[in-house]
Motif scaffolding. Sequence first.
Motif, PDB file in Angstrom:
ATOM      1  N   PHE A 235       0.864  -1.172   0.000  1.00 23.96           N
ATOM      2  CA  PHE A 235       0.000   0.000   0.000  1.00 23.96           C
ATOM      3  C   PHE A 235       0.901   1.222   0.000  1.00 23.96           C
ATOM      4  CE2 PHE A 235      -3.975   2.002   2.226  1.00 23.96           C
ATOM      5  CZ  PHE A 235      -4.082   2.909   1.188  1.00 23.96           C
ATOM      6  N   GLY A 236       0.860   1.969  -1.086  1.00 18.02           N
ATOM      7  CA  GLY A 236       1.666   3.178  -1.171  1.00 18.02           C
ATOM      8  C   GLY A 236       0.849   4.379  -1.598  1.00 18.02           C
ATOM      9  N   LEU A 237       1.166   5.532  -1.046  1.00 13.57           N
ATOM     10  CA  LEU A 237       0.559   6.797  -1.429  1.00 13.57           C
ATOM     11  C   LEU A 237       1.669   7.795  -1.725  1.00 13.57           C
ATOM     12  CD1 LEU A 237      -2.280   7.192   1.249  1.00 13.57           C
ATOM     13  CD2 LEU A 237      -2.535   6.454  -1.129  1.00 13.57           C
ATOM     14  N   ASP A 238       1.450   8.624  -2.705  1.00 13.44           N
ATOM     15  CA  ASP A 238       2.414   9.667  -3.051  1.00 13.44           C
ATOM     16  C   ASP A 238       2.019  10.928  -2.304  1.00 13.44           C
ATOM     17  OD1 ASP A 238       4.359  11.202  -4.147  1.00 13.44           O
ATOM     18  OD2 ASP A 238       3.545  11.226  -6.185  1.00 13.44           O
ATOM     19  N   MET A 239       2.599  11.089  -1.114  1.00 12.29           N
ATOM     20  CA  MET A 239       2.241  12.218  -0.261  1.00 12.29           C
ATOM     21  C   MET A 239       3.304  13.323  -0.388  1.00 12.29           C
ATOM     22  SD  MET A 239      -0.508  11.017   1.031  1.00 12.29           S
ATOM     23  CE  MET A 239      -0.887  12.167   2.351  1.00 12.29           C
ATOM     24  N   PRO A 240       2.885  14.566  -0.541  1.00  7.20           N
ATOM     25  CA  PRO A 240       3.843  15.674  -0.699  1.00  7.20           C
ATOM     26  C   PRO A 240       4.437  16.094   0.642  1.00  7.20           C
ATOM     27  CG  PRO A 240       1.618  16.529  -0.725  1.00  7.20           C
ATOM     28  CD  PRO A 240       1.491  15.029  -0.606  1.00  7.20           C
TER      29      PRO A 240
ATOM     30  N   ILE B  53      -1.115  -0.445   8.364  1.00  5.78           N
ATOM     31  CA  ILE B  53      -2.048  -1.330   9.066  1.00  5.78           C
ATOM     32  C   ILE B  53      -2.885  -2.148   8.085  1.00  5.78           C
ATOM     33  CG2 ILE B  53      -3.850   0.439   9.246  1.00  5.78           C
ATOM     34  CD1 ILE B  53      -4.478  -0.761  12.037  1.00  5.78           C
ATOM     35  N   TYR B  54      -3.110  -1.636   6.871  1.00  5.91           N
ATOM     36  CA  TYR B  54      -3.909  -2.383   5.896  1.00  5.91           C
ATOM     37  C   TYR B  54      -3.201  -3.646   5.426  1.00  5.91           C
ATOM     38  CZ  TYR B  54      -7.113   1.599   5.675  1.00  5.91           C
ATOM     39  OH  TYR B  54      -8.017   2.581   5.986  1.00  5.91           O
ATOM     40  N   PRO B  55      -1.933  -3.577   4.962  1.00 10.73           N
ATOM     41  CA  PRO B  55      -1.246  -4.818   4.622  1.00 10.73           C
ATOM     42  C   PRO B  55      -1.168  -5.803   5.786  1.00 10.73           C
ATOM     43  CG  PRO B  55      -0.069  -2.963   3.680  1.00 10.73           C
ATOM     44  CD  PRO B  55      -1.138  -2.387   4.562  1.00 10.73           C
ATOM     45  N   LEU B  56      -0.917  -5.302   7.000  1.00 16.93           N
ATOM     46  CA  LEU B  56      -0.851  -6.194   8.152  1.00 16.93           C
ATOM     47  C   LEU B  56      -2.196  -6.855   8.423  1.00 16.93           C
ATOM     48  CD1 LEU B  56       1.335  -4.059  10.578  1.00 16.93           C
ATOM     49  CD2 LEU B  56       2.044  -6.069   9.279  1.00 16.93           C
TER      50      LEU B  56
ATOM     51  N   SER C 233       4.609  -0.766   2.890  1.00 16.56           N
ATOM     52  CA  SER C 233       3.838   0.473   2.722  1.00 16.56           C
ATOM     53  C   SER C 233       4.806   1.635   2.609  1.00 16.56           C
ATOM     54  CB  SER C 233       2.856   0.687   3.888  1.00 16.56           C
ATOM     55  OG  SER C 233       3.541   0.807   5.123  1.00 16.56           O
ATOM     56  N   THR C 234       4.372   2.685   1.924  1.00 13.71           N
ATOM     57  CA  THR C 234       5.218   3.847   1.707  1.00 13.71           C
ATOM     58  C   THR C 234       4.362   5.088   1.499  1.00 13.71           C
ATOM     59  OG1 THR C 234       6.937   4.809   0.294  1.00 13.71           O
ATOM     60  CG2 THR C 234       5.313   3.406  -0.790  1.00 13.71           C
TER      61      THR C 234
ATOM     62  N   MET D 129      -2.966  -6.355  16.957  1.00 12.86           N
ATOM     63  CA  MET D 129      -2.432  -5.579  15.846  1.00 12.86           C
ATOM     64  C   MET D 129      -1.609  -4.392  16.349  1.00 12.86           C
ATOM     65  SD  MET D 129      -3.191  -7.036  13.006  1.00 12.86           S
ATOM     66  CE  MET D 129      -2.886  -5.714  11.850  1.00 12.86           C
ATOM     67  N   LEU D 130      -2.071  -3.695  17.380  1.00 12.29           N
ATOM     68  CA  LEU D 130      -1.315  -2.569  17.922  1.00 12.29           C
ATOM     69  C   LEU D 130      -0.015  -3.044  18.557  1.00 12.29           C
ATOM     70  CD1 LEU D 130      -2.045   0.485  17.917  1.00 12.29           C
ATOM     71  CD2 LEU D 130      -3.961  -1.009  17.377  1.00 12.29           C
ATOM     72  N   ARG D 131      -0.060  -4.228  19.210  1.00  5.09           N
ATOM     73  CA  ARG D 131       1.156  -4.798  19.798  1.00  5.09           C
ATOM     74  C   ARG D 131       2.184  -5.101  18.701  1.00  5.09           C
ATOM     75  NH1 ARG D 131      -0.835  -9.450  21.714  1.00  5.09           N
ATOM     76  NH2 ARG D 131      -1.913  -8.210  23.294  1.00  5.09           N
ATOM     77  N   LEU D 132       1.715  -5.643  17.579  1.00 12.58           N
ATOM     78  CA  LEU D 132       2.595  -5.941  16.457  1.00 12.58           C
ATOM     79  C   LEU D 132       3.216  -4.661  15.908  1.00 12.58           C
ATOM     80  CD1 LEU D 132       3.773  -7.771  14.243  1.00 12.58           C
ATOM     81  CD2 LEU D 132       1.579  -7.578  13.034  1.00 12.58           C
ATOM     82  N   MET D 133       2.414  -3.619  15.738  1.00 13.59           N
ATOM     83  CA  MET D 133       2.957  -2.363  15.202  1.00 13.59           C
ATOM     84  C   MET D 133       3.907  -1.692  16.190  1.00 13.59           C
ATOM     85  SD  MET D 133       0.028  -0.645  12.794  1.00 13.59           S
ATOM     86  CE  MET D 133      -1.244  -0.501  14.043  1.00 13.59           C
ATOM     87  N   ASP D 134       3.629  -1.811  17.494  1.00 13.99           N
ATOM     88  CA  ASP D 134       4.583  -1.310  18.491  1.00 13.99           C
ATOM     89  C   ASP D 134       5.943  -1.969  18.306  1.00 13.99           C
ATOM     90  OD1 ASP D 134       2.678   0.307  19.617  1.00 13.99           O
ATOM     91  OD2 ASP D 134       2.425  -0.866  21.440  1.00 13.99           O
ATOM     92  N   THR D 135       5.937  -3.298  18.135  1.00 15.07           N
ATOM     93  CA  THR D 135       7.181  -4.053  17.959  1.00 15.07           C
ATOM     94  C   THR D 135       7.928  -3.612  16.709  1.00 15.07           C
ATOM     95  OG1 THR D 135       6.251  -5.985  19.088  1.00 15.07           O
ATOM     96  CG2 THR D 135       8.144  -6.369  17.658  1.00 15.07           C
TER      97      THR D 135
END
Length: 356
Positions: free
Chosen positions: A161-166, A191-194, A246-247, A336-342
């Motif tokens: 999941f990638g977005l081109d953010m300025p 979080i979407y790919p996870l 993601s990017t 999921m939040l525990r995974l992202m914390d890690t």
Amino acid sequence: MSDIPTLRWGILGLHWVDFHHFVTDLIAPRTDPQAIHIVTTLGSSSEENGVFFVRKIWKDSQATRPQIYDQYQSVYNDKNVDIVYIGTPHAMHKQNCLDAIEAGKSVLGEKPFTINERESQEVIDAARAKGTRFFPLMQSLHDHLYVKRSIGKIHRVFIDFGLDMPLLELPATSRLKDPALGAGALLDIGIYPLTYASLVMGVGKLGKEYPDPKVASVLTLVDEIDESNAVILRYEAQDATAICTSTLSFRTPEKSTRIEGSEGTITIFGVAASCPREVKLKRTCAGDNQSEKEVFRFDHPPGTTGFIYEADAVARDIAHGRMESETMPLDETLRMLRLMDTIRRDGGCREDTLYL
């Protein structure tokens, strides 16, 4: 008496595109509604911003226009609100949820729910003590993967999941650049790919029953936020691997997800991983090079972008007296939040941005 549930919404967070889509979905006319949604109030940082938002979103709509408040507490206190949608910057989610719960409202907390596991636990404890409901959305591929077993044994899944953010054009105070506001690719879109990986590799299990994978990750940090990330989840018992990326510097093509199995592949297309529209199923025939393909389109109701399914699920669950979603239980949110914390900690994110 109609069997279609009715839900009256209070909306917090008026500035980001996804939240515009959510409100637009709620007020879009539908020929076969699964629920009736009424936006009764909007909470904004100023009445002027609220008026501008209503003029823009309700421009061509016949739906009743909402009451505008310049204080969030007024939304929580309004007797015409059944549920509050939390669409504010990530770092504000915890307090917004707690305040709405204290006022006795149901809550739909947008991703990533809060910025870490500790905050999520605090919100969930308050919700369970008070009796308020949370209903995050999970897009289900369960039937093809684990009921029909359309592609056999799952070996690998790739999700991007990638977005081109300025980012260079934004001020340091932007919620997309400020670590204190939960900035970074992982919290915003990673979080979407996870979540897809969780669904595909979970064998139908969630929360405390979910099989723990080995985790390896790399974060590309720019100005103390992760501009991009790559996460590998290895499920030893299943001999399977999920690769999640993601990017914020490159927009993903419409093909965001590929699931590889012993008897074929499933590819998911859409404007982004958060908004899938088409599934292509390719079955391979053993012993030769032949294959058969099926394409399944998921067209949203006219005038909506897909957020309406989330709202309908909440309305049905509340109407049936459920205290949390069976599809995405609270323990799964914590996991999921525990995974992202890690991932963030291992990737070198500042410790004070992990535990604000």
